[in-house]
Design a protein around this motif. Structure first.
Motif, mmCIF file in Angstrom:
data_model
loop_
_atom_site.group_PDB
_atom_site.id
_atom_site.type_symbol
_atom_site.label_atom_id
_atom_site.label_comp_id
_atom_site.label_asym_id
_atom_site.label_seq_id
_atom_site.Cartn_x
_atom_site.Cartn_y
_atom_site.Cartn_z
ATOM 1 N N GLU A 61 0.814 -1.394 -0.067
ATOM 2 C CA GLU A 61 0.111 -0.085 0.073
ATOM 3 C C GLU A 61 0.855 1.315 -0.013
ATOM 4 O O GLU A 61 0.553 2.177 -0.791
ATOM 5 C CB GLU A 61 -0.836 0.038 1.172
ATOM 6 N N GLN A 62 1.918 1.147 0.750
ATOM 7 C CA GLN A 62 2.927 2.239 0.881
ATOM 8 C C GLN A 62 3.371 2.484 -0.520
ATOM 9 O O GLN A 62 3.618 3.734 -0.894
ATOM 10 C CB GLN A 62 3.979 2.120 1.897
ATOM 11 N N LYS A 63 3.851 1.544 -1.051
ATOM 12 C CA LYS A 63 4.538 1.586 -2.482
ATOM 13 C C LYS A 63 3.490 2.046 -3.767
ATOM 14 O O LYS A 63 4.003 2.865 -4.407
ATOM 15 C CB LYS A 63 4.828 0.259 -2.989
ATOM 16 N N ALA A 64 2.154 1.839 -3.678
ATOM 17 C CA ALA A 64 1.267 2.146 -4.424
ATOM 18 C C ALA A 64 1.118 3.780 -4.339
ATOM 19 O O ALA A 64 0.893 4.467 -5.112
ATOM 20 C CB ALA A 64 -0.032 1.433 -4.519
ATOM 21 N N ILE A 65 0.885 4.222 -2.834
ATOM 22 C CA ILE A 65 0.763 5.464 -2.429
ATOM 23 C C ILE A 65 1.894 6.511 -2.969
ATOM 24 O O ILE A 65 1.691 7.455 -3.578
ATOM 25 C CB ILE A 65 0.332 5.615 -0.992
ATOM 26 N N CYS A 66 2.900 5.925 -2.776
ATOM 27 C CA CYS A 66 4.259 6.762 -3.341
ATOM 28 C C CYS A 66 4.071 6.811 -4.885
ATOM 29 O O CYS A 66 4.569 7.851 -5.414
ATOM 30 C CB CYS A 66 5.621 5.823 -2.969
ATOM 31 N N ASP A 67 3.783 5.946 -5.471
ATOM 32 C CA ASP A 67 3.684 5.673 -7.002
ATOM 33 C C ASP A 67 2.735 6.922 -7.379
ATOM 34 O O ASP A 67 2.824 7.727 -8.435
ATOM 35 C CB ASP A 67 3.520 4.390 -7.683
ATOM 36 N N ILE A 68 1.470 6.659 -6.910
ATOM 37 C CA ILE A 68 0.521 7.750 -7.162
ATOM 38 C C ILE A 68 0.885 9.219 -6.816
ATOM 39 O O ILE A 68 0.518 10.113 -7.846
ATOM 40 C CB ILE A 68 -0.930 7.146 -6.641
ATOM 41 N N LEU A 69 1.471 9.326 -5.602
ATOM 42 C CA LEU A 69 1.745 10.738 -5.312
ATOM 43 C C LEU A 69 2.959 11.315 -5.740
ATOM 44 O O LEU A 69 3.229 12.548 -5.745
ATOM 45 C CB LEU A 69 1.743 10.713 -3.815
ATOM 46 N N GLY A 70 3.659 10.411 -6.496
ATOM 47 C CA GLY A 70 5.068 10.718 -7.173
ATOM 48 C C GLY A 70 6.021 11.228 -6.175
ATOM 49 O O GLY A 70 6.889 11.966 -6.320
ATOM 50 N N ILE A 71 6.155 10.287 -4.958
ATOM 51 C CA ILE A 71 7.047 10.519 -3.872
ATOM 52 C C ILE A 71 7.924 9.360 -3.486
ATOM 53 O O ILE A 71 7.601 8.185 -3.870
ATOM 54 C CB ILE A 71 6.426 11.138 -2.897
ATOM 55 N N THR A 72 9.062 9.538 -3.183
ATOM 56 C CA THR A 72 10.193 8.513 -2.578
ATOM 57 C C THR A 72 9.735 7.910 -1.211
ATOM 58 O O THR A 72 9.201 8.736 -0.486
ATOM 59 C CB THR A 72 11.565 9.207 -2.676
ATOM 60 N N TYR A 73 10.274 6.862 -0.971
ATOM 61 C CA TYR A 73 10.143 6.519 0.371
ATOM 62 C C TYR A 73 10.793 7.444 1.278
ATOM 63 O O TYR A 73 10.226 7.365 2.680
ATOM 64 C CB TYR A 73 10.910 5.119 0.621
ATOM 65 N N ASN A 74 11.841 8.158 0.986
ATOM 66 C CA ASN A 74 12.464 8.911 1.812
ATOM 67 C C ASN A 74 11.464 10.128 2.268
ATOM 68 O O ASN A 74 11.362 10.553 3.413
ATOM 69 C CB ASN A 74 13.769 9.827 1.314
ATOM 70 N N GLN A 75 10.651 10.707 1.221
ATOM 71 C CA GLN A 75 9.591 11.643 1.524
ATOM 72 C C GLN A 75 8.462 11.197 2.356
ATOM 73 O O GLN A 75 7.760 11.699 3.331
ATOM 74 C CB GLN A 75 9.065 12.330 0.191
ATOM 75 N N LEU A 76 8.338 9.911 1.983
ATOM 76 C CA LEU A 76 7.221 9.335 2.837
ATOM 77 C C LEU A 76 7.678 9.233 4.293
ATOM 78 O O LEU A 76 6.825 9.416 5.202
ATOM 79 C CB LEU A 76 6.809 7.871 2.303
ATOM 80 N N PHE A 77 8.547 9.116 4.695
ATOM 81 C CA PHE A 77 9.155 8.936 5.988
ATOM 82 C C PHE A 77 9.693 10.011 6.676
ATOM 83 O O PHE A 77 10.243 9.996 7.781
ATOM 84 C CB PHE A 77 10.142 7.523 6.333
ATOM 85 N N GLU A 78 9.923 11.226 5.914
ATOM 86 C CA GLU A 78 10.448 12.408 6.459
ATOM 87 C C GLU A 78 9.828 12.875 7.761
ATOM 88 O O GLU A 78 8.594 12.549 7.816
ATOM 89 C CB GLU A 78 10.538 13.660 5.285
ATOM 90 N N ASN A 79 10.512 13.331 8.751
ATOM 91 C CA ASN A 79 9.995 13.700 10.175
ATOM 92 C C ASN A 79 9.337 12.848 10.905
ATOM 93 O O ASN A 79 8.427 13.048 11.382
ATOM 94 C CB ASN A 79 9.306 14.846 9.528
ATOM 95 N N THR A 80 9.640 11.547 10.906
ATOM 96 C CA THR A 80 8.963 10.439 11.532
ATOM 97 C C THR A 80 9.632 10.069 12.721
ATOM 98 O O THR A 80 9.294 9.300 13.601
ATOM 99 C CB THR A 80 8.800 9.152 10.651
ATOM 100 N N SER A 81 10.909 10.636 12.929
ATOM 101 C CA SER A 81 11.800 10.128 14.376
ATOM 102 C C SER A 81 10.699 10.639 15.451
ATOM 103 O O SER A 81 11.354 10.033 16.624
ATOM 104 C CB SER A 81 13.193 11.022 14.042
ATOM 105 N N LYS A 82 9.971 11.671 15.307
ATOM 106 C CA LYS A 82 9.399 12.121 16.636
ATOM 107 C C LYS A 82 8.526 10.871 17.073
ATOM 108 O O LYS A 82 8.246 10.770 18.388
ATOM 109 C CB LYS A 82 8.485 13.337 16.309
ATOM 110 N N TYR A 83 8.229 9.871 16.344
ATOM 111 C CA TYR A 83 7.217 8.795 16.740
ATOM 112 C C TYR A 83 8.033 7.823 17.725
ATOM 113 O O TYR A 83 7.383 7.059 18.325
ATOM 114 C CB TYR A 83 6.679 8.073 15.790
ATOM 115 N N PHE A 84 9.362 7.997 17.542
ATOM 116 C CA PHE A 84 10.423 6.981 18.487
ATOM 117 C C PHE A 84 10.395 7.636 19.860
ATOM 118 O O PHE A 84 11.180 7.009 20.658
ATOM 119 C CB PHE A 84 11.571 6.693 17.770
ATOM 120 N N GLU A 85 10.208 9.157 20.156
ATOM 121 C CA GLU A 85 10.427 9.523 21.327
ATOM 122 C C GLU A 85 9.413 9.463 22.104
ATOM 123 O O GLU A 85 8.195 9.125 22.003
ATOM 124 C CB GLU A 85 10.520 11.099 21.167
ATOM 125 N N SER A 86 9.868 9.055 23.384
ATOM 126 C CA SER A 86 8.576 8.841 24.400
ATOM 127 C C SER A 86 8.015 10.123 25.224
ATOM 128 O O SER A 86 8.451 11.295 24.880
ATOM 129 C CB SER A 86 9.173 7.946 25.659
#
Length: 86
Positions: A61-86
């Motif tokens: 689903e991630q791959k298909a969404i990236c293809d449709i939106l014309g974005i890379t996996y790096n863009q998909l996961f940008e600014n996600t480090s905050k989710y690992f902070e407690s």
């Protein structure tokens, strides 16, 4: 099968999907329809839940969404480090 969560979140890419979807001027319904053409079944309500980080998103689903939106996996996961902070 129950999916695991990270600090209460089912995924960490929802905000980026919403951001890029809106930048492209694509509604949730339109994204759902475009996904269906690729053989990926996600209803607009599913996309809403993904964007709210309350629905697990599979790799295909991630791959298909990236293809449709014309974005890379790096863009998909940008600014996600905050989710690992407690």
């Amino acid at each position: 099968m129950k999916t695991k969560k990270l600090n209460g979140y089912s995924n960490i890419v929802g905000a980026n999907i919403q951001k890029y979807r809106e930048q492209k001027g694509i509604s949730q319904v339109e994204l759902s329809n475009k996904l269906a053409l690729l053989g990926v079944t996600l209803y607009h309500s599913d996309i809403s839940r993904i964007e709210a980080n309350t629905l697990f998103i599979r790799d295909f689903e991630q791959k298909a969404i990236c293809d449709i939106l014309g974005i890379t996996y790096n863009q998909l996961f940008e600014n996600t480090s905050k989710y690992f902070e407690s």
